[in-house]
Design a protein around this motif. Structure first.
Motif, PDB file in Angstrom:
ATOM      1  N   PRO A  25       0.812  -1.225   0.000  1.00  0.00           N
ATOM      2  CA  PRO A  25       0.000   0.000   0.000  1.00  0.00           C
ATOM      3  C   PRO A  25       0.843   1.271   0.000  1.00  0.00           C
ATOM      4  N   ALA A  26       2.023   1.228   0.617  1.00  0.00           N
ATOM      5  CA  ALA A  26       2.877   2.424   0.649  1.00  0.00           C
ATOM      6  C   ALA A  26       3.378   2.758  -0.751  1.00  0.00           C
ATOM      7  N   LEU A  27       3.820   1.733  -1.500  1.00  0.00           N
ATOM      8  CA  LEU A  27       4.304   1.972  -2.865  1.00  0.00           C
ATOM      9  C   LEU A  27       3.165   2.445  -3.763  1.00  0.00           C
ATOM     10  N   MET A  28       1.980   1.913  -3.526  1.00  0.00           N
ATOM     11  CA  MET A  28       0.827   2.350  -4.314  1.00  0.00           C
ATOM     12  C   MET A  28       0.537   3.832  -4.090  1.00  0.00           C
ATOM     13  N   GLN A  29       0.583   4.276  -2.830  1.00  0.00           N
ATOM     14  CA  GLN A  29       0.331   5.679  -2.537  1.00  0.00           C
ATOM     15  C   GLN A  29       1.428   6.566  -3.135  1.00  0.00           C
ATOM     16  N   GLN A  30       2.685   6.104  -3.059  1.00  0.00           N
ATOM     17  CA  GLN A  30       3.788   6.854  -3.667  1.00  0.00           C
ATOM     18  C   GLN A  30       3.568   7.020  -5.169  1.00  0.00           C
ATOM     19  N   ALA A  31       3.052   5.964  -5.809  1.00  0.00           N
ATOM     20  CA  ALA A  31       2.806   6.029  -7.247  1.00  0.00           C
ATOM     21  C   ALA A  31       1.756   7.082  -7.575  1.00  0.00           C
ATOM     22  N   PHE A  32       0.648   7.095  -6.828  1.00  0.00           N
ATOM     23  CA  PHE A  32      -0.399   8.077  -7.099  1.00  0.00           C
ATOM     24  C   PHE A  32       0.094   9.504  -6.825  1.00  0.00           C
ATOM     25  N   ASP A  33       0.913   9.669  -5.821  1.00  0.00           N
ATOM     26  CA  ASP A  33       1.485  10.994  -5.547  1.00  0.00           C
ATOM     27  C   ASP A  33       2.395  11.424  -6.692  1.00  0.00           C
ATOM     28  N   ALA A  34       3.195  10.480  -7.209  1.00  0.00           N
ATOM     29  CA  ALA A  34       4.111  10.804  -8.314  1.00  0.00           C
ATOM     30  C   ALA A  34       3.333  11.131  -9.581  1.00  0.00           C
ATOM     31  N   ILE A  35       2.234  10.414  -9.825  1.00  0.00           N
ATOM     32  CA  ILE A  35       1.396  10.690 -10.991  1.00  0.00           C
ATOM     33  C   ILE A  35       0.821  12.095 -10.905  1.00  0.00           C
ATOM     34  N   ASP A  36       0.291  12.448  -9.746  1.00  0.00           N
ATOM     35  CA  ASP A  36      -0.301  13.778  -9.583  1.00  0.00           C
ATOM     36  C   ASP A  36       0.749  14.873  -9.739  1.00  0.00           C
ATOM     37  N   ALA A  37       1.934  14.649  -9.204  1.00  0.00           N
ATOM     38  CA  ALA A  37       3.002  15.644  -9.326  1.00  0.00           C
ATOM     39  C   ALA A  37       3.408  15.823 -10.792  1.00  0.00           C
ATOM     40  N   ALA A  38       3.491  14.723 -11.543  1.00  0.00           N
ATOM     41  CA  ALA A  38       3.862  14.810 -12.956  1.00  0.00           C
ATOM     42  C   ALA A  38       2.806  15.574 -13.755  1.00  0.00           C
ATOM     43  N   LEU A  39       1.525  15.286 -13.494  1.00  0.00           N
ATOM     44  CA  LEU A  39       0.454  16.004 -14.197  1.00  0.00           C
ATOM     45  C   LEU A  39       0.447  17.482 -13.813  1.00  0.00           C
ATOM     46  N   ALA A  40       0.744  17.774 -12.551  1.00  0.00           N
ATOM     47  CA  ALA A  40       0.807  19.173 -12.108  1.00  0.00           C
ATOM     48  C   ALA A  40       1.917  19.936 -12.824  1.00  0.00           C
ATOM     49  N   GLU A  41       2.978  19.220 -13.229  1.00  0.00           N
ATOM     50  CA  GLU A  41       4.096  19.842 -13.953  1.00  0.00           C
ATOM     51  C   GLU A  41       3.833  19.942 -15.446  1.00  0.00           C
ATOM     52  N   GLY A  42       2.636  19.520 -15.891  1.00  0.00           N
ATOM     53  CA  GLY A  42       2.302  19.624 -17.311  1.00  0.00           C
ATOM     54  C   GLY A  42       2.813  18.478 -18.154  1.00  0.00           C
ATOM     55  N   GLU A  43       3.130  17.340 -17.524  1.00  0.00           N
ATOM     56  CA  GLU A  43       3.664  16.201 -18.260  1.00  0.00           C
ATOM     57  C   GLU A  43       2.555  15.263 -18.722  1.00  0.00           C
ATOM     58  N   ILE A  44       2.918  14.340 -19.620  1.00  0.00           N
ATOM     59  CA  ILE A  44       2.003  13.290 -20.044  1.00  0.00           C
ATOM     60  C   ILE A  44       2.298  12.037 -19.233  1.00  0.00           C
ATOM     61  N   VAL A  45       1.258  11.434 -18.681  1.00  0.00           N
ATOM     62  CA  VAL A  45       1.380  10.190 -17.922  1.00  0.00           C
ATOM     63  C   VAL A  45       0.565   9.124 -18.630  1.00  0.00           C
ATOM     64  N   CYS A  46       1.120   7.917 -18.750  1.00  0.00           N
ATOM     65  CA  CYS A  46       0.417   6.812 -19.381  1.00  0.00           C
ATOM     66  C   CYS A  46       0.208   5.691 -18.366  1.00  0.00           C
ATOM     67  N   ILE A  47      -1.022   5.197 -18.290  1.00  0.00           N
ATOM     68  CA  ILE A  47      -1.318   4.059 -17.415  1.00  0.00           C
ATOM     69  C   ILE A  47      -1.988   2.956 -18.239  1.00  0.00           C
ATOM     70  N   PHE A  48      -1.854   1.734 -17.770  1.00  0.00           N
ATOM     71  CA  PHE A  48      -2.526   0.579 -18.365  1.00  0.00           C
ATOM     72  C   PHE A  48      -3.590   0.119 -17.356  1.00  0.00           C
ATOM     73  N   PRO A  49      -4.827   0.611 -17.482  1.00  0.00           N
ATOM     74  CA  PRO A  49      -5.829   0.429 -16.417  1.00  0.00           C
ATOM     75  C   PRO A  49      -6.259  -1.017 -16.181  1.00  0.00           C
ATOM     76  N   GLU A  50      -5.906  -1.948 -17.101  1.00  0.00           N
ATOM     77  CA  GLU A  50      -6.244  -3.350 -16.845  1.00  0.00           C
ATOM     78  C   GLU A  50      -5.477  -3.901 -15.650  1.00  0.00           C
ATOM     79  N   GLY A  51      -4.304  -3.305 -15.385  1.00  0.00           N
ATOM     80  CA  GLY A  51      -3.529  -3.706 -14.225  1.00  0.00           C
ATOM     81  C   GLY A  51      -2.601  -4.875 -14.460  1.00  0.00           C
ATOM     82  N   ALA A  52      -2.682  -5.525 -15.614  1.00  0.00           N
ATOM     83  CA  ALA A  52      -1.815  -6.674 -15.909  1.00  0.00           C
ATOM     84  C   ALA A  52      -1.868  -6.946 -17.404  1.00  0.00           C
ATOM     85  N   LEU A  53      -0.888  -7.733 -17.886  1.00  0.00           N
ATOM     86  CA  LEU A  53      -0.899  -8.146 -19.284  1.00  0.00           C
ATOM     87  C   LEU A  53      -2.101  -9.038 -19.554  1.00  0.00           C
ATOM     88  N   THR A  54      -2.692  -8.889 -20.720  1.00  0.00           N
ATOM     89  CA  THR A  54      -3.792  -9.764 -21.095  1.00  0.00           C
ATOM     90  C   THR A  54      -3.285 -11.199 -21.268  1.00  0.00           C
TER      91      THR A  54
END
Length: 639
Positions: free
Chosen positions: A524-553
Motif C-alpha cells: 500500500p505504501a508503494l501504491m500511494q507513492q505512485a499516485f502521488d508521483a502521478i499527480d506531481a507529474a500532471l501538475a508539472e504539465g507532463e504526459i502520464v500513461c497508465i494501463f488500467p487493466e492492471g496486468a498483461l492480457t
C-alpha cells in the motif's frame, strides 16, 4: 489545397518535403538558404579578388587568418543583444529587418569590390557576421512556432540540409566568379551579392506573422551580464544543457575537419584545388542526407536516440579516414577523376560521406530537443547562448588544430585520429551525464528491429503541450517502449513494480522516469507513492500513461479497467487520451506463447503494429467503464 484531417482509422503518412509547399515554412527556408549562399559567395569572392589582383602570399595569409576572426567576433559581442531582440520583436518583422541590413552590408561590400579596397571588404565582412548574429536566434526559435512537435525533426532536417547545400554551392559559385568573369570579376561579384541580398529581402516579406516570445522583455544593453544570464538559461534543464553542448561539439568537430581539408586534399590526397571542393562536397552532401533521413528514422518524433548513433558513427568513419590514408599521397596534381582512379580513393570518399551522414544524425535531433523542451519565451535567448558557446568551440578548434600541428608536429591524419578518439570520449561523457540519450537509442533500436509501427490519430489527438493522461490496453512487455516511440512528447509510464525491476530493462525504465506501482494488498505504501508521483507529474504539465487493466492480457482480450484511473482524475481532472495497440498479441513478448516460445524468433518477425489514438476526453466527465469502452472501440476486433 487544405490538408485532410487525420482520423483514428487512417494511418499517418506525411513527408517533410510537404513543408516546402506551405507558406508557414517555405519562405523562411528560402531566406535562410539564400543568406547562407550569399555569405559564402561573398567570402569566396574575396579570395578570388586577391588572386585576381595578384597580391602577395603574405597578404593572402593575412586575410585567411583575419577573415574568420572578423566573422566570428560579432557572435561574442552581440549574441546577448540578438537573443533579447529576437525574443521581444515579432519574428517575421525581425527577419525583414535583418535581410534589409544584408542589402546595406552587401552594398558596402560592392563598393569594396569595385574599388578593390580590402579594408572596406573586411569591414563589410564584420558586418556580415553581425547580421548573421542577429538572424541566428530567430532562425531556430521560429520553427517551434510554425511547426507541430512531430514536424520539428523534419523541419530541422530541411534547414540543416538547405544550409549545408547552400554553403557548398556558395563556395563553388564565389570561387568561380573571377575565373568566369575575367576582367569584369569585381563588377560580377558586386552585382551577385547585391542581387542575392535583394532577393532574400523580397522573399522574407512572404513569411507569415509569428508572435514574439516575450514582447514585454526589458532589454539589457550590457553584453557581459546578459551573456552570462543566457548561458545560465542554457543550463537550466539538464537535457537542454547537454544538447547545447552536443551542438557546440558538432561545430568543434566540423571546424577541425573542414579547416584541414584544403591542405589534406593537396598533401594527403595528391589533389589540385578542385579536389578540396570535392572533399568538402562529400562532407556537405553527407550532412544534408543524414539530416533528411532523421525524420524517416525517428518516425516523426524528436528521437534523441539517433544522437548516440550519430556520435559513434562519426567516430568510426573519422577513425577509418586515418587508416585509409595515414601518410602523404603517392601522386600529386590530381583532379577529381584522377583521384578516384587511385587505390583507396573510394574508401576515403565513403569515409567523408559517412562522417557527414552521421553528423546529420547527431545534430538534427539535438536542435529539435532544444526547441521542444525550452519555454517559448526563452528560446531565442537560449539559441543566442548556444551561439556564444558555439563561437567559443569554433575558436578553440581552430587554435588547437594550429597548435598540435605547429608545435607538436602532428600530421593531418594524426589530427583526425586524435579527433576520433576525443569524439568518442566526449560522447561517452555526455551520455553518462544524461542517460536519456543512450536509453532512447537502445529503445529505438529495439522497437525498430522488432516491429513496423503504423500510427493513427496521434498527431491530431495527443496534445502538443500541457498535462494529459493516456490510457491504453496492455498486451506485451514492449507496450511502454512502443508508445514512447510513437508519441512525440516524453511520457511518464506507470508500470507494475515487478516489470519495472526487470534486469537491464529496469535501467531504461528508471532513466525514462517511469513510475512503479503495486497493488493495495501487495504494498500500500508503494501504491500511494505512485499516485502521488502521478499527480506531481500532471501538475508539472507532463504526459502520464497508465494501463488500467492492471496486468498483461492472458487471452488477447481487453480486461475490465480498474478504478485507479478514476482516483487519478478525481484528484486532477486532466484531459484523457484513449489509445489502443493492435497486432501486439501475435508478436513477441505477449503471453500468447509460453516463456520458451517467446525466446524463439517469432513467426511474424517485424510484425506490423498499429498504435491508435482517439480524441481527448474531459477528465471530469469520464469513468473507468467509459474509457474501457472507448479503448475497445479503437482496437476493434484485431488483438
Amino acid at each position: 489545397m487544405p490538408e485532410q484531417p487525420t482520423t483514428p482509422d487512417q494511418p499517418v503518412s506525411h513527408s517533410q518535403f510537404g513543408l516546402l509547399r506551405q507558406r508557414r515554412f517555405l519562405p523562411f527556408f528560402l531566406v535562410q538558404s539564400l543568406g547562407a549562399f550569399n555569405d559564402n559567395v561573398y567570402r569566396q569572392a574575396i579570395i578570388g579578388l586577391l588572386f585576381w589582383m595578384g597580391v602577395s602570399d603574405a597578404d593572402k595569409t593575412l586575410y585567411t587568418n583575419l577573415a574568420p576572426a572578423l566573422f566570428i567576433l560579432p557572435y561574442f559581442l552581440f549574441s546577448a543583444l540578438a537573443g533579447q531582440v529576437a525574443e521581444k520583436l515579432e519574428k517575421s518583422r525581425l527577419i525583414r529587418i535583418t535581410t534589409a541590413m544584408e542589402i546595406a552590408i552587401m552594398s558596402l561590400a560592392a563598393v569594396g569590390f569595385l574599388t578593390q579596397n580590402m579594408p572596406v571588404l573586411l569591414v563589410a565582412l564584420f558586418c556580415t557576421g553581425l547580421q548573421s548574429t542577429l538572424f541566428g536566434p530567430v532562425k531556430y526559435s521560429i520553427l517551434p512556432s510554425v511547426l507541430k512537435p512531430e514536424e520539428l525533426t523534419g523541419g530541422n532536417g530541411l534547414v540543416e540540409m538547405g544550409t549545408s547545400v547552400s554553403i557548398l554551392i556558395g563556395m563553388i559559385s564565389g570561387g568561380l566568379i573571377f575565373k568566369l568573369a575575367g576582367d569584369h570579376g569585381p563588377v560580377a561579384a558586386a552585382t551577385a551579392i547585391i542581387c542575392l541580398a535583394v532577393l532574400g529581402n523580397l522573399v522574407s516579406r512572404l513569411i507569415p506573422r509569428v508572435d514574439a516570445g516575450a514582447p514585454d522583455l526589458k532589454i539589457n544593453w550590457n553584453p557581459i551580464p546578459e551573456s552570462l544570464h543566457m548561458l545560465r538559461l542554457v543550463r537550466r534543464q539538464l537535457a537542454v544543457r547537454n544538447s547545447v553542448l552536443g551542438v557546440s561539439w558538432f561545430w568543434f568537430v566540423g571546424t577541425v575537419l573542414t579547416s584541414q581539408l584544403p591542405t589534406y586534399a593537396v598533401v594527403n590526397l595528391g589533389g589540385d584545388e578542385t579536389l578540396y571542393i570535392f572533399a568538402l562536397a562529400l562532407f556537405s552532401v553527407g550532412t544534408g542526407v543524414g539530416s533528411m533521413l532523421c525524420e524517416k528514422l525517428s518516425g516523426r518524433t524528436v528521437e534523441i536516440g539517433l544522437v548516440p548513433l550519430g556520435a559513434f558513427g562519426m567516430s568510426a568513419f573519422i577513425l577509418d579516414l586515418y587508416f585509409a590514408r595515414s601518410g602523404t599521397a603517392p601522386a600529386a596534381g590530381l583532379d577529381v577523376a584522377g583521384f578516384l582512379q587511385q587505390p583507396g580513393s573510394w574508401r576515403i570518399s565513403l569515409d567523408l560521406l559517412g562522417i557527414g551522414l552521421f553528423a546529420g544524425f547527431f545534430v538534427v535531433p539535438l536542435f529539435a530537443l532544444i526547441q521542444s523542451r525550452t519555454p517559448r519565451n526563452e528560446l531565442s535567448r537560449v539559441i543566442a547562448g548556444l551561439n556564444i558557446q558555439n563561437s567559443g568551440f569554433i575558436v578553440l578548434a581552430a587554435v588547437l588544430g594550429l597548435c598540435v600541428q605547429r608545435f607538436l608536429g602532428w600530421s593531418i591524419p594524426q589530427v583526425f585520429l586524435a579527433l576520433a578518439i576525443l569524439n568518442t570520449l566526449v560522447a561517452i561523457w555526455i551520455f553518462s551525464i544524461v542517460p536519456e540519450f543512450l536509453m532512447r537509442f537502445l529503445s529505438w533500436v529495439l522497437v525498430r528491429a522488432l516491429y513496423r509501427l503504423r500510427l493513427h490519430g496521434i498527431e491530431k489527438n495527443v496534445p502538443d503541450e500541457g498535462p494529459a493522461l493516456i490510457v491504453c490496453n496492455h498486451v506485451s512487455y514492449m507496450d511502454a517502449l512502443i508508445l514512447a516511440a510513437s508519441i512525440p512528447r516524453p511520457v511518464r509510464f506507470v508500470m507494475y513494480w515487478k516489470i519495472f525491476n526487470i534486469p537491464v530493462m529496469s535501467w531504461i525504465f528508471r532513466t525514462a522516469k517511469a513510475i512503479p506501482i503495486a497493488g493495495a494488498r501487495e504494498n500500500p505504501a508503494l501504491m500511494q507513492q505512485a499516485f502521488d508521483a502521478i499527480d506531481a507529474a500532471l501538475a508539472e504539465g507532463e504526459i502520464v500513461c497508465i494501463f488500467p487493466e492492471g496486468a498483461l492480457t492472458r487471452d488477447g482480450q481487453i480486461a475490465p479497467f480498474k478504478s485507479g484511473v478514476e482516483r487519478i482524475l478525481e484528484q486532477r481532472p486532466v484531459p484523457v487520451v484513449p489509445m489502443a495497440l493492435k497486432g501486439m498479441w501475435s508478436s513477441m513478448w505477449s503471453r500468447r506463447d509460453s516463456r520458451f516460445g517467446r525466446m524463439r524468433v517469432p513467426r511474424r518477425f517485424r510484425a506490423h503494429v498499429d498504435v491508435v489514438a482517439g480524441p481527448p476526453l474531459p477528465g471530469a466527465q469520464v469513468d473507468a467503464a467509459q474509457l474501457e469502452a472507448r479503448v475497445r472501440a479503437l482496437r476493434g476486433d484485431a488483438a
